[in-house]
Design an enzyme around this catalytic site. Structure first.
Site, mmCIF file in Angstrom:
data_model
loop_
_atom_site.group_PDB
_atom_site.id
_atom_site.type_symbol
_atom_site.label_atom_id
_atom_site.label_comp_id
_atom_site.label_asym_id
_atom_site.label_seq_id
_atom_site.Cartn_x
_atom_site.Cartn_y
_atom_site.Cartn_z
ATOM 1 N N GLU A 60 -5.540 3.195 5.905
ATOM 2 C CA GLU A 60 -5.311 3.019 4.471
ATOM 3 C C GLU A 60 -5.951 4.196 3.727
ATOM 4 O O GLU A 60 -5.459 4.639 2.704
ATOM 5 C CB GLU A 60 -5.915 1.696 4.005
ATOM 6 C CG GLU A 60 -5.672 1.378 2.548
ATOM 7 C CD GLU A 60 -6.121 -0.028 2.181
ATOM 8 O OE1 GLU A 60 -5.926 -0.961 2.993
ATOM 9 O OE2 GLU A 60 -6.673 -0.203 1.082
ATOM 10 N N ARG B 32 0.814 -1.223 0.000
ATOM 11 C CA ARG B 32 0.000 0.000 0.000
ATOM 12 C C ARG B 32 0.852 1.279 0.000
ATOM 13 O O ARG B 32 0.439 2.320 0.519
ATOM 14 C CB ARG B 32 -0.965 0.031 1.195
ATOM 15 C CG ARG B 32 -1.887 -1.154 1.269
ATOM 16 C CD ARG B 32 -2.821 -1.254 0.079
ATOM 17 N NE ARG B 32 -3.618 -2.455 0.189
ATOM 18 C CZ ARG B 32 -3.298 -3.638 -0.383
ATOM 19 N NH1 ARG B 32 -2.200 -3.728 -1.143
ATOM 20 N NH2 ARG B 32 -4.046 -4.690 -0.232
ATOM 21 N N SER C 224 -11.598 -0.554 2.387
ATOM 22 C CA SER C 224 -10.935 -0.840 3.664
ATOM 23 C C SER C 224 -10.395 0.457 4.266
ATOM 24 O O SER C 224 -9.730 1.235 3.595
ATOM 25 C CB SER C 224 -9.782 -1.821 3.460
ATOM 26 O OG SER C 224 -10.268 -3.064 3.014
#
Length: 303
Positions: free
Chosen positions: A291, A172, A221
């Site tokens: 995130e 990520r 998410s």
């Protein structure tokens, strides 16, 4: 003081508006306005805009997932990649796509050509630009596994093509060799058995439908998975499923999702994020990293 000339009212082929409400451009359906909002018709218009226009700071907006814009909105100029949506097969195994192409469209295009690997993108509610920026992934796959080169544009409107090995892509996170914003990439996809991709996409979407709050106003998410564990499992174990703040709640389907189901403001969502982080840390000692990208200014309190 920003000394740049405010000349962005030119007759652009795309869209330019002042005070654009950004809630209509985000998957959480909340957030304040942009001082300036520009949606270039194509990359040539984007180059022209950056070469001589726009009020800094610039903020780049894709499909508005994985993003929380505070209720006070964004200063400067928001540039939307919504119309940078051209894609084409350069040969049997190479797909060129611009930053605004939805991830799901890329997955379907690859499957129709019997090319393997990107089926996981079918379940990601963003566009290629965001997938490149954060190395989006799911079900064991990540975007940068398939990138051959990417094009970035800088503040002057100059475009540079950079090979994959010039970037450092991890979970990520992507480190770029130079400042700029992604506008396109060439993806290399190996051949798959006939029909395998479409079957895999059906499996991905079925799994997503069974385990995630699809069709609801979420950002995807909210938290990264900590090493060796899952954010959703930790949040559920702390008894937070269904917890409500203002007009939002921790999803009762998957605890790593926050659902705006009753007109939540961005402040409600941000309070929920901080509450989840504090609760998980207090009960487990683990610090959950977001995130989702949180940007913009808080709304000033009414005197």
């Amino acid at each position: 003081m920003n000394a740049q000339p405010d000349r962005i009212d030119a007759p652009w082929r795309g869209a330019y508006r002042r005070g654009e409400a950004l809630a209509r451009h985000t998957s959480w359906r909340c957030g304040g306005p942009a001082d300036h909002y520009f949606e270039p018709a194509d990359r040539e218009e984007l180059k022209a805009f950056l070469a001589g226009n726009g009020v800094d700071p610039l903020f780049w907006l894709g499909l508005g997932s994985n993003l929380l814009i505070r209720d006070g909105g964004l200063r400067g100029t928001v540039i939307s990649t919504a119309r940078l949506s051209r894609s084409e097969w350069r040969d049997d195994t190479h797909l060129y796509a611009e930053a605004g192409v939805p991830c799901a469209r890329i997955a379907r295009s690859a499957a129709l050509q019997d090319r393997a690997g990107l089926e996981f993108l079918a379940g990601i509610p963003g566009s290629l630009g965001g997938a490149l920026r954060m190395n989006a992934g799911a079900l064991g796959g990540e975007t940068w596994q398939f990138v051959e080169w990417a094009e970035v544009i800088d503040r002057r409107g100059d475009i540079t093509r950079l090979a994959r090995d010039e970037f450092q892509a991890t979970y990520r996170q992507v480190r770029q060799p130079r400042p700029g914003w992604f506008i396109a990439a060439l993806l290399h996809l190996p051949q798959a058995a006939h029909g395998e991709g479409n079957e895999r996409i059906r499996q991905v979407l079925a799994q997503r439908g069974a385990t995630q709050p699809t069709g609801k106003a979420t950002c995807g998410s909210v938290f990264k998975n900590p090493p060796g564990d899952y954010a959703g499992r930790l949040i559920e174990a702390c008894g937070l499923k269904g917890h409500r703040i203002g007009g939002c709640e921790v999803s009762t389907v998957h605890a790593n999702f926050i659902v705006n189901d009753a007109g939540a403001r961005a402040a409600d969502v941000e309070r929920m994020i901080r509450h989840v982080q504090a609760t998980v840390r207090a009960q487990t000692g683990i610090v959950l990293e977001t995130e989702v990208q949180i940007v913009g200014e808080a709304e000033e309190a009414t005197p």
